[in-house]
Enzyme design. Structure first.
Site, short mmCIF file in Angstrom:
data_model
loop_
_atom_site.label_atom_id
_atom_site.label_comp_id
_atom_site.label_asym_id
_atom_site.label_seq_id
_atom_site.Cartn_x
_atom_site.Cartn_y
_atom_site.Cartn_z
N THR A 14 -20.50 4.24 4.02
CA THR A 14 -21.50 4.78 3.08
C THR A 14 -22.77 5.24 3.79
O THR A 14 -23.36 6.25 3.41
CB THR A 14 -21.88 3.69 2.05
OG1 THR A 14 -20.74 3.39 1.28
CG2 THR A 14 -22.99 4.14 1.13
N ASP A 68 -14.18 6.28 5.69
CA ASP A 68 -14.49 5.18 4.78
C ASP A 68 -13.74 3.97 5.36
O ASP A 68 -12.57 4.09 5.76
CB ASP A 68 -13.92 5.55 3.39
CG ASP A 68 -14.28 4.53 2.32
OD1 ASP A 68 -13.98 3.34 2.52
OD2 ASP A 68 -14.81 4.93 1.28
N1 ASP Z 1 -16.39 2.49 0.92
C1 ASP Z 1 -17.47 2.31 1.85
C2 ASP Z 1 -16.88 1.92 3.19
O1 ASP Z 1 -16.53 0.79 3.38
C3 ASP Z 1 -18.42 1.28 1.36
C4 ASP Z 1 -19.64 1.04 2.24
O2 ASP Z 1 -19.75 1.46 3.38
O3 ASP Z 1 -20.57 0.37 1.74
O4 ASP Z 1 -16.73 2.74 4.04
#
Ligand code: ASP
Length: 351
Positions: A14, A68
């Protein structure tokens, strides 16, 4: 002024995401390249604060395809490990920028694979992307830099894989993602925090591993033919018997009740016995977040012990899973059952 060379490896998450359709905040978030992330944090640039004021020199590397972290597999762990091992001698500390979803698994994997680690390997990310006006990315990255470049800030060197997130510094293989919305996204339910990063930074020296004396090396293979089974009232033991006859399956993480308890029906015990007879390693960890498995407390746990199930004591699900994957892939470790319940990297308290 002491200086430090820090390697920053960007894998995705993220922290560096933007909307799939630029300008449309209802479109899903997808990872963006390193330039996107770096442009939002001028303090990281060559003329930036950390270099000018603190004499820290940064080298950046990035996965070719940033992802991700839900897409992670052991191949991605190996990519990180290869970069760490190729650059180990040239840097004082390492920062791995990573999505939060599987950060605790990667931290555990790195902790087992890096042997005789004598430098900080700091994982961080954020709950809100760096472009967001209320992002936690800047403070998380800045905190991670302080831990990785410890000597510049008169902090002790932490020879461990750690997660630095919000105001907490946690041993990586003790950490678990506890919230998908709070800035405080990680907890270490069974081991004290290694430090806190408030207005001042406090490191709890007494909880940190000693700097090792042996040579640094890596072992980066992981067995993926394992399964996690969560018990629930009414669990059908036939499923375990079916698994026992699956030749590819090497190990089972059994998520039991309370202090390591399970049904004592004949069908359930027979199924566990069959799994053990077929050579599967079975590790007992508790469904309680602060669980400590003790198979001697109750008859319902003792049955498992008598069958040859191994206690995972207070390991997190992430640490237990990755430890099993790592041990099963190490050919020279003939009997994984003898070592999986013991302490390797501070991931487990003594039984
Ligand atoms: N879906 C994201 C990931 O794990 C969530 C995050 O980074 O907070 O890459």
């Amino acid at each position: 002024m002491p200086s430090a060379n820090i390697l920053i490896l960007y894998t995705g998450g993220t922290i560096g995401m933007g909307h799939e359709i630029a300008g449309d905040s209802s479109s899903p978030l997808i990872p963006q390249g390193w330039e996107f992330l770096q442009s939002a944090m001028p303090a990281l640039s060559a003329n930036g604060f950390f270099t000018k004021e603190n004499g820290i020199s940064f080298t950046y590397k990035s996965f070719d395809n940033v992802i991700d972290s839900s897409e992670f597999n052991p191949g991605h762990w190996r990519q990180i490990l290869d970069i760490l091992s190729e650059n180990y001698d040239s840097f004082n500390g390492f920062i791995v920028i990573h999505g939060t979803d599987t950060m605790a698994y990667t931290a555990s994997a790195l902790s087992f694979a890096l042997q005789n680690l004598g430098k900080p390997v700091v994982l961080t990310g954020s709950q809100l992307p760096i472009f967001h006006p209320r992002t936690d990315a800047i403070s998380n990255l800045s905190n991670a830099i302080h831990i990785a470049a410890a000597k510049v800030f008169n902090l002790p060197i932490i020879p461990e894989v750690v997660i630095c997130f919000n105001d907490k510094l946690l041993r990586g293989n003790r950490a678990t993602k506890s919230s998908s919305k709070d800035f405080s996204g990680f907890e270490s339910p069974s081991y004290p925090a290694l430090g806190s990063l408030e207005q001042s930074i406090k490191i709890n020296d007494e909880y940190i591993l000693k700097i090792p004396t042996g040579p640094f090396s890596i072992k980066s293979h992981f067995e993926t033919n394992i399964i996690i089974m969560t018990l629930f009232p009414g669990f059908n033991p036939d499923i375990l018997s079916l698994l026992a006859n699956d030749h590819s399956l090497k190990g089972v993480i059994l998520r039991t009740f309370g202090s390591g308890n399970a049904p004592s029906s004949e069908a359930f015990i027979n199924a566990i016995q069959l799994l053990v007879e077929k050579g599967k390693t079975i590790l007992n960890i508790s469904q309680c977040q602060e669980g400590f498995v003790n198979m001697k407390t109750y008859k319902t746990g003792n049955n498992l012990y008598k069958c040859g199930v191994i206690s995972g004591a207070d390991m997190t699900l992430e640490a237990a899973t990755v430890k099993m994957m790592w041990l099963l892939a190490n050919e020279e470790l003939k009997d994984v059952s003898l070592v999986i319940g013991g302490n390797l990297r501070g991931e487990i308290s003594e039984n």
